[in-house]
Design an enzyme around this catalytic site. Structure first.
Site: not given
Length: 367
Positions: A93, A113, A117, A163, A216-218, A338
């Site tokens: 996509e 992926c 996550c 990734e 991308s820490l999050h 997202c």
């Protein structure tokens, strides 16, 4: 696609010039053909009227210009467009996000992926394979052709499915084409690569190309980050941020700062203590912070925080002097926001990939 034909979308400028030299042609032919492909959206050699007929006929016999085809298009009420694109029996996509002063394309780098996550819909679909250069730059080519106009795409973010740093061998040439004057001529400050923290590949990236970096820490601590992002068990926050600082030291595209992406999960990582922790963990890494309210998807346990929780979290960070942007959710009515990109991963091999990563370390192919 014929196996015997070279897809010219797989070639960056150096590779394209080498291709024409091998044909006994001057290197400038590559520049001519690239302008037709990328400036005019042309995939028909017969239309290239400044290329002589003999060469056009030869190109028709040995080469092609083939971008992924659209299998589905969805248009959001806010102007966002999501395309499902066919890539060899699978789907990825691509999302087009128009704004007053820019038009951003969110591009995928892998079918699925492997990083798993917990808050990302793509990760739940499994992993199939890396995309080829033609399948990455082909997303830009296809979107530009559909949207039309003089500058259909001003920004590209490698934030779609996958990734990107686990597919450097194809992502780097594709980004070169995005920035090449004979490609799309997009400024390096407007081409952004996002990573979840594949540190060795981040070091390689900085030696290969200069683009804007988002991470991308999050989560503000290793315990929580490992719970929601298994890659943290391999490369923890301290290692990740050290790699980021090394990249910033090599880069001119970032203005000395990295963009930190932080998805806000209701009552998971959005408490005030988390905001204070985040500010402290980033104190040695020049950053601007993008807060992303979680976009729910079926079968996921997380929720979107209230506006008051988001505001409080943001204000704490601003008190520490950070530039903080709360990302406006775009395209959520068509699952284009997202963390919601899914595509159609037919052959799910993520368990194999995960096992290989754990046993052998994360393997990175470089150009």
């Amino acid at each position: 696609m014929s196996e015997t034909k070279t897809n010219l979308l797989d070639l960056d400028r150096d590779a394209m010039r080498a291709f024409f030299v091998e044909l006994g042609e001057k290197p400038f032919r590559a520049d001519q053909v690239m302008k037709w492909i990328y400036h005019f959206g042309c995939d028909d050699f017969d239309q290239m009227n400044n290329v002589n007929k003999v060469l056009r006929e030869r190109l028709k016999a040995i080469a092609e210009i083939r971008a992924p085809e659209v299998s589905r298009e969805q248009r959001s009420s806010d102007g966002t467009i999501k395309w499902a694109l066919q890539v060899g029996g699978q789907e990825v996509e691509t999302v087009y996000i128009p704004e007053e002063d820019r038009a951003t394309l969110c591009v995928s780098s892998q079918v699925g992926c492997a990083l798993e996550c917990k808050f990302c819909s793509t990760a739940q679909q499994g992993f199939n394979r890396n995309l080829k250069v033609s399948e990455i730059i082909g997303q830009v080519w296809r979107a530009a052709k559909i949207v039309g106009g003089k500058r259909p795409i001003t920004n590209v973010v490698m934030m779609g499915m996958g990734e990107p740093l686990l597919n450097l061998a194809n992502v780097v040439p594709a980004m070169r084409l995005m920035m090449d004057d004979f490609g799309y001529g997009i400024s390096k400050r407007r081409v952004t690569i996002s990573t979840s923290g594949v540190v060795p590949a981040l070091d390689m990236l900085g030696d290969q190309i200069d683009v804007a970096l988002a991470i991308s820490l999050h989560a503000p601590n290793d315990k929580l980050r490992s719970e929601i992002m298994p890659i943290n068990d391999k490369y923890n926050i301290e290692e990740f941020l050290a790699g980021v600082r090394r990249y910033l030291g090599k880069s001119n595209a970032n203005g000395g700062r990295v963009t930190v992406e932080y998805v806000l999960l209701d009552h998971i990582n959005d408490d005030m203590q988390h905001a204070h922790e985040l500010a402290k963990v980033l104190k040695d890494t020049p950053s601007k912070i993008n807060l992303i309210p979680f976009n729910p998807f079926p079968g996921n346990p997380y929720g979107k925080p209230s506006n008051s929780r988001i505001d409080r979290f943001s204000k704490v960070l601003m008190e520490y002097g950070f530039t903080v942007i709360v990302r406006k959710t775009r395209g959520d009515d068509i699952d284009a926001a997202c963390g919601q990109l899914v595509g159609e991963v037919i052959d799910r091999t993520k368990r194999t990939m995960k096992n290989r990563m754990q046993q052998d370390g994360i393997s990175v192919k470089m150009v």
